[in-house]
Motif scaffolding. Structure first.
Motif, PDB file in Angstrom:
ATOM      1  N   THR A 124       0.626  -1.207  -0.008  1.00  0.00           N
ATOM      2  CA  THR A 124       0.087   0.299  -0.099  1.00  0.00           C
ATOM      3  C   THR A 124       1.184   1.396  -0.638  1.00  0.00           C
ATOM      4  O   THR A 124       0.594   2.385  -0.190  1.00  0.00           O
ATOM      5  CB  THR A 124      -0.695  -0.248   1.375  1.00  0.00           C
ATOM      6  N   HIS A 125       2.082   0.985   0.427  1.00  0.00           N
ATOM      7  CA  HIS A 125       2.897   2.386   0.322  1.00  0.00           C
ATOM      8  C   HIS A 125       4.427   1.483   1.193  1.00  0.00           C
ATOM      9  O   HIS A 125       4.582   0.650   1.185  1.00  0.00           O
ATOM     10  CB  HIS A 125       2.803   3.637   1.250  1.00  0.00           C
ATOM     11  N   TRP A 126       5.337   2.670   1.174  1.00  0.00           N
ATOM     12  CA  TRP A 126       6.675   1.987   1.626  1.00  0.00           C
ATOM     13  C   TRP A 126       7.222   1.592   2.777  1.00  0.00           C
ATOM     14  O   TRP A 126       8.114   1.329   2.782  1.00  0.00           O
ATOM     15  CB  TRP A 126       7.737   3.125   0.917  1.00  0.00           C
ATOM     16  N   HIS A 127       6.340   2.293   3.778  1.00  0.00           N
ATOM     17  CA  HIS A 127       6.373   2.386   4.966  1.00  0.00           C
ATOM     18  C   HIS A 127       7.239   0.759   5.525  1.00  0.00           C
ATOM     19  O   HIS A 127       6.921  -0.099   4.459  1.00  0.00           O
ATOM     20  CB  HIS A 127       5.079   2.757   5.941  1.00  0.00           C
ATOM     21  N   PHE A 128       7.833   0.857   6.799  1.00  0.00           N
ATOM     22  CA  PHE A 128       9.189  -0.867   7.317  1.00  0.00           C
ATOM     23  C   PHE A 128       7.718  -1.343   8.116  1.00  0.00           C
ATOM     24  O   PHE A 128       7.503  -2.850   7.328  1.00  0.00           O
ATOM     25  CB  PHE A 128       9.666  -0.252   7.779  1.00  0.00           C
ATOM     26  N   ASP A 129       6.334  -0.844   8.386  1.00  0.00           N
ATOM     27  CA  ASP A 129       5.454  -2.071   8.896  1.00  0.00           C
ATOM     28  C   ASP A 129       4.349  -2.181   7.838  1.00  0.00           C
ATOM     29  O   ASP A 129       3.704  -2.943   8.335  1.00  0.00           O
ATOM     30  CB  ASP A 129       4.675  -1.487  10.071  1.00  0.00           C
ATOM     31  N   HIS A 130       4.843  -2.139   6.913  1.00  0.00           N
ATOM     32  CA  HIS A 130       4.163  -2.671   5.720  1.00  0.00           C
ATOM     33  C   HIS A 130       4.665  -3.061   4.612  1.00  0.00           C
ATOM     34  O   HIS A 130       4.090  -4.084   4.066  1.00  0.00           O
ATOM     35  CB  HIS A 130       3.227  -1.394   4.850  1.00  0.00           C
ATOM     36  N   ALA A 131       6.379  -3.584   4.210  1.00  0.00           N
ATOM     37  CA  ALA A 131       7.374  -3.501   3.533  1.00  0.00           C
ATOM     38  C   ALA A 131       8.213  -3.997   4.425  1.00  0.00           C
ATOM     39  O   ALA A 131       9.286  -5.065   3.817  1.00  0.00           O
ATOM     40  CB  ALA A 131       7.465  -2.479   2.115  1.00  0.00           C
ATOM     41  N   ALA A 157      -0.986  12.023   0.301  1.00  0.00           N
ATOM     42  CA  ALA A 157      -1.794  11.494   1.193  1.00  0.00           C
ATOM     43  C   ALA A 157      -1.013  11.356   2.764  1.00  0.00           C
ATOM     44  O   ALA A 157      -0.419  12.278   3.546  1.00  0.00           O
ATOM     45  CB  ALA A 157      -2.893  10.435   1.080  1.00  0.00           C
ATOM     46  N   HIS A 158      -0.785  10.019   2.903  1.00  0.00           N
ATOM     47  CA  HIS A 158      -0.149   9.565   4.340  1.00  0.00           C
ATOM     48  C   HIS A 158       1.065  10.161   3.591  1.00  0.00           C
ATOM     49  O   HIS A 158       2.136   9.736   4.530  1.00  0.00           O
ATOM     50  CB  HIS A 158      -0.666   8.668   4.613  1.00  0.00           C
ATOM     51  N   THR A 159       1.972   8.860   2.849  1.00  0.00           N
ATOM     52  CA  THR A 159       3.155   9.942   1.758  1.00  0.00           C
ATOM     53  C   THR A 159       2.684  10.218   0.352  1.00  0.00           C
ATOM     54  O   THR A 159       2.293  10.376  -0.204  1.00  0.00           O
ATOM     55  CB  THR A 159       3.155   8.284   2.136  1.00  0.00           C
ATOM     56  N   GLY A 191      -5.200   1.151   2.598  1.00  0.00           N
ATOM     57  CA  GLY A 191      -3.594   1.223   3.849  1.00  0.00           C
ATOM     58  C   GLY A 191      -3.314   2.039   4.892  1.00  0.00           C
ATOM     59  O   GLY A 191      -5.000   2.646   5.535  1.00  0.00           O
ATOM     60  N   ASP A 192      -2.729   2.924   4.701  1.00  0.00           N
ATOM     61  CA  ASP A 192      -2.542   4.667   6.310  1.00  0.00           C
ATOM     62  C   ASP A 192      -3.079   5.562   5.586  1.00  0.00           C
ATOM     63  O   ASP A 192      -3.111   6.739   6.304  1.00  0.00           O
ATOM     64  CB  ASP A 192      -1.045   4.137   6.560  1.00  0.00           C
ATOM     65  N   THR A 193      -4.127   5.202   4.896  1.00  0.00           N
ATOM     66  CA  THR A 193      -5.060   6.656   4.563  1.00  0.00           C
ATOM     67  C   THR A 193      -6.244   6.500   5.269  1.00  0.00           C
ATOM     68  O   THR A 193      -6.954   7.341   5.649  1.00  0.00           O
ATOM     69  CB  THR A 193      -4.965   6.848   2.978  1.00  0.00           C
TER      70      THR A 193
END
Ligand SMILES: [Zn+2]
Length: 323
Positions: A116-123, A193-195, A212-214
């Protein structure tokens, strides 16, 4: 119980947010940048430690779609003959428990991973999921962040560059359809948005939306200005989410209780809009950040929304930065 562990994490992370927000210790002394860095670094490690112990809870939704909760962001899994599709990868230390949970759903191999985006808690789990056989799909800005060391100012933390195996190889700019397991997954870019690389994933046949984190369900969200996020983009994304769902849609947030709906999503949108207005008014009056925080522009929302990682003061600061 993951609830208890989340509460534990929440209390630990509370300290990080105070540190990140004010550069101040619990006893009121100022931290040097390296002390603040060490503290923040420790807390990112704490998030990993927490994931290492957390059980993975499985929520079966509709048709062949489930959510795995307990390793960073909420992970959606679509099962089927073409192999499993993961939406987000969680944190690497959870690998054995995520695999166990995924195997409990079906024996299908893992063939696709969508970030959903690049952040470590997702990727963070991209590397092992790729080794399992997953092709990684994401917005075109996601590889740009993963390929270099990326500093997130508000966490006072620099994430190292990822190994090539963790970097998405199929990317898109506006939208993309993934035709798999008799399902046409619709991937859509939100805009910043969030990133600057957030995408939504719709499962049209099951009427499920992963935001995702939106969308943080029942908790103040983080906004990552360091990689292109901003409050107005968060509101725009929340508007788009509300507009795209019906009362029957199952809505999956990036964080918070993983099975949500239009009513909760709408309440979240309204909270963002109200706090943005409160903070903008104070900033337009010429109030500096510390005065704005002291005026408690989030007060009426704090009992409900201020109980997780992003505290009322920290969220006020995130909004102030963007208005
Ligand atoms: Zn995020």
């Amino acid at each position: 119980m993951s609830f208890i562990q989340h509460r534990t994490l929440s209390r630990r992370a509370f300290c990080l947010c105070c540190v990140a927000a004010t550069g101040c210790t619990a006893t009121g002394g100022w931290l040097s940048p390296s002390q603040a860095y060490a503290k923040a670094r420790n807390t990112v490690d704490l998030i990993r430690d927490d994931a290492a112990k957390a059980p993975i809870q499985v929520h079966k939704l509709r048709r062949d779609v489930s959510v795995l909760e307990g390793s960073g962001g909420n992970i959606a899994v679509l099962t089927g003959a073409d192999g499993k599709v993961f939406i987000d990868a969680g944190i690497t230390v959870s690998r054995p428990r995520i695999l166990e949970a995924a195997n409990s759903l079906s024996p299908d191999p893992i063939r696709h991973l969508i970030n959903t985006h690049w952040h470590f808690d997702h990727a963070d789990g991209n590397t092992w999921l790729n080794a399992e056989g997953a092709v990684i799909i994401a917005h075109e800005n996601t590889p740009k962040h993963l390929l270099v060391a990326r500093r997130v100012e508000d966490w006072d933390y620099t994430f190292p560059s990822s190994p090539l195996a963790a970097v998405p190889t199929e990317v898109f700019s506006l939208d993309m359809t993934v035709d798999v397991n008799r399902s046409k997954l619709a991937l859509k870019y939100y805009g910043p948005a969030h990133t600057d690389c957030d995408i939504s994933i719709t499962f049209p046949e099951a009427d499920i939306l992963h935001c995702g984190d939106t969308y943080w369900n029942g908790i103040y969200p983080f906004i990552d200005y360091s990689t292109g996020g901003n409050i107005d983009g968060m509101i725009k994304a929340a508007e788009a989410n509300v507009a795209t769902v019906t009362d029957k849609t199952v809505v999956i947030p990036g964080h918070g209780q993983p099975v949500s709906n239009k009513a909760e999503l709408t309440e979240y949108r309204d909270m963002l809009v109200a706090i943005r207005a409160n903070v903008a008014k104070l900033k337009q009056q010429g109030r500096p950040l510390e005065d704005t925080i002291a005026a408690k522009p989030t007060a009426t929302f704090d009992a409900k929304w201020g109980q997780f990682v992003i505290t009322p003061d920290f969220f006020t600061r995130l909004v102030y930065h963007g208005v």
